[in-house]
Design an enzyme around this catalytic site. Structure first.
Site, PDB file in Angstrom:
ATOM      1  N   CYS A 142     -14.518   3.513 -28.009  1.00  0.00           N
ATOM      2  CA  CYS A 142     -15.818   4.167 -28.121  1.00  0.00           C
ATOM      3  C   CYS A 142     -16.480   4.319 -26.753  1.00  0.00           C
ATOM      4  CB  CYS A 142     -16.696   3.396 -29.091  1.00  0.00           C
ATOM      5  SG  CYS A 142     -15.904   3.281 -30.694  1.00  0.00           S
TER       6      CYS A 142
ATOM      7  N   GLU B 286       4.008  -6.612   1.642  1.00  0.00           N
ATOM      8  CA  GLU B 286       3.540  -6.989   0.299  1.00  0.00           C
ATOM      9  C   GLU B 286       3.500  -5.777  -0.630  1.00  0.00           C
ATOM     10  OE1 GLU B 286      -0.362  -8.445   1.251  1.00  0.00           O
ATOM     11  OE2 GLU B 286       0.378 -10.231   2.276  1.00  0.00           O
ATOM     12  N   PRO B 287       4.642  -5.134  -0.873  1.00  0.00           N
ATOM     13  CA  PRO B 287       4.620  -3.943  -1.724  1.00  0.00           C
ATOM     14  C   PRO B 287       4.418  -4.305  -3.186  1.00  0.00           C
ATOM     15  CG  PRO B 287       6.882  -4.537  -1.252  1.00  0.00           C
ATOM     16  CD  PRO B 287       6.020  -5.497  -0.467  1.00  0.00           C
ATOM     17  N   GLY B 288       3.639  -3.524  -3.880  1.00  0.00           N
ATOM     18  CA  GLY B 288       3.437  -3.726  -5.312  1.00  0.00           C
ATOM     19  C   GLY B 288       3.796  -2.457  -6.061  1.00  0.00           C
ATOM     20  N   ARG B 289       2.934  -1.451  -5.912  1.00  0.00           N
ATOM     21  CA  ARG B 289       3.082  -0.190  -6.625  1.00  0.00           C
ATOM     22  C   ARG B 289       4.445   0.467  -6.379  1.00  0.00           C
ATOM     23  NH1 ARG B 289      -1.460   2.891  -7.969  1.00  0.00           N
ATOM     24  NH2 ARG B 289      -2.616   1.666  -6.459  1.00  0.00           N
TER      25      ARG B 289
ATOM     26  N   GLY C  11       0.763  -1.245   0.000  1.00  0.00           N
ATOM     27  CA  GLY C  11       0.000   0.000   0.000  1.00  0.00           C
ATOM     28  C   GLY C  11       0.786   1.282   0.000  1.00  0.00           C
TER      29      GLY C  11
END
Ligand SMILES: *Cc1c(COP(=O)(O)O)cnc(C)c1O
Length: 425
Positions: A350, A274-277, A239
């Site tokens: 579209c 649990e780092p992602g970003r 997070g």
């Protein structure tokens, strides 16, 4: 900190001019920087080097096999949320004993796959799932290590769609329910409580919600230890936010310092993160080509509107449409002068929601120019789709002076590969 920089007016990914990649691979294309991924992982990991810890990179942020392999070489584990991510993580060489499995809707089949593989622990999100875990464990004759994901009811003060630790969110179990479930699980020889877990949201730019969540988690952890449960892991989820525009998220060192302070009286415990970003976000860009530029003239009170129409759409990068997310956009070759236009940067899909930027000041771009959309390494390609029958973009990994296509651009044939027209229709 990332390795996408301008040199003599040309954007480079590490040592490689972005233009060179684009001319070889086409657009739209995701470009990742290996040096940036390594650096982000190391800075994060080293911030916790003085306590027992395990960094389980959140696979859903960017699950390309080459990215996972690179992180696995750095010693990363994985936080997975599906059987597909388990498959990828194992294929990339991440050891099962460094994998944790989160998610509210694990099927028995996915549980079985992960238990057979021998993962570190299941982060269980409901009582029903705990029962399913026990059933599968009995079937396989293999006790299942688990933590319960607690919903600590802490406000992460982020976008509502990426806020996960509030009572109204679907994630985790309230503390009092979790406590009862742990105590009940003691009677089940196939359930092995090993930790407690939470994940309160994404793109957090303040430390205090993390600290608050950790305090709640720690109180439950200590209470369960008192009850004699052999817990070893405190999993605080991911997070930590990144800079897209004007944000000022805390650097990993500061984040680590605050967490370590809370944990100073728990020396026997391994902290899982649990780092992602924060690992992948600024390690990637999306490059797109300007197709057309058009203007709608003002009408009465309504001001005019400029549109820069590009060849990447919401199917390639959904974050602006889905989260009202800001991504910095700049030409791959700098356009000299002070002149700017104010325009919406829109894709070919579209849908009116198909934009990469709205009311953005840009240098006066022309058809044929390439634009870089920054901070697209996380929740970029992984959230892309084939909507409007658009083949998904290619992915390229740059490492120093070299670059590799790590996922080919899809073809029209790929679009229909799994479809069938019934005979005689
Ligand atoms: C998405 C997610 C993460 C990663 O979040 P980031 O904001 O990318 O760090 C970690 N853990 C769980 C359970 C998640 O769902």
């Amino acid at each position: 900190m990332h390795y996408f920089q301008y040199r003599q007016g040309e954007l480079h990914a590490e040592e490689v001019p972005v233009r060179k990649i684009v001319e070889a691979v086409g657009t739209p294309v995701y470009i990742y920087s290996a040096a940036t991924l390594r650096r982000h992982f190391r800075v994060f990991d080293e911030a916790f080097s003085d306590i027992p810890h395990l960094v389980c990179y959140s696979v859903k942020a960017n699950s390309n096999l080459a990215v996972l392999r690179l992180l696995s070489r750095e010693g990363s584990g994985a936080d997975i949320v599906s059987g597909g991510e388990l498959y990828r993580a194992l294929k990339a060489g991440i050891p099962p004993e460094r994998i944790v499995f989160s998610g509210v809707g694990k099927t028995e089949q996915e549980i079985e796959e992960a238990l057979s593989a021998g993962i570190l622990m299941f982060n269980v999100e409901s009582l029903g799932e705990l029962e399913a875990l026990s059933r599968v464990a009995q079937r396989l004759g293999k006790p299942a290590p688990f933590a319960i994901r607690v919903n600590p009811d802490v406000d992460p003060r982020t976008h509502p769609y990426i806020s996960t630790g509030l009572k109204k969110n679907k994630f985790g179990l309230p503390e009092e329910v979790a406590l009862k479930a742990y105590l009940k699980a003691r009677e089940d020889p196939f359930l092995q409580p090993v930790g407690v877990d939470c994940h309160i949201g994404s793109q957090l730019t303040e430390i205090s919600p993390f600290v608050e969540a950790l305090r709640r988690l720690k109180a439950l952890y200590l209470r369960l230890k008192e009850e004699g449960l052999p817990l070893r892991y405190l999993d605080l989820g991911g997070g930590l936010g990144i800079v897209y525009g004007e944000e000022e998220p805390p650097p990993p060192e500061e984040y680590a310092r605050a967490l370590k302070e809370e944990l100073s009286d728990l020396p026997e415990t391994t902290l899982i993160l649990e780092p992602g970003r924060v690992i992948a976000g600024n390690a990637g860009i999306l490059v797109t080509r300007v197709l057309y530029v058009k203007s709608h003239p003002p009408k009465g009170e309504e001001p005019g509107r400029n549109f820069v129409i590009v060849d990447a759409g919401m199917n390639d990068l959904i974050r602006p449409a889905f989260y009202q997310a800001y991504h910095r956009i700049a030409p791959v070759r700098e356009i000299p002068g002070e002149e700017t236009i104010r325009a919406d940067v829109v894709g070919p899909i579209c849908e009116s929601g198909d934009f990469l930027a709205r009311e953005r000041n840009l240098p006066p771009v022309s058809p044929g120019d390439y634009l870089a959309v920054f901070s697209a390494g996380a929740y970029g390609f992984v959230m892309s789709s084939n909507y409007n029958s658009r083949p998904r973009a290619a992915e390229v990994l740059v490492d120093g002076e070299r670059f590799f296509v790590v996922r080919k651009r899809e073809t029209y044939e790929d679009l229909v590969r799994l479809e069938e027209i019934p005979e005689g229709l």
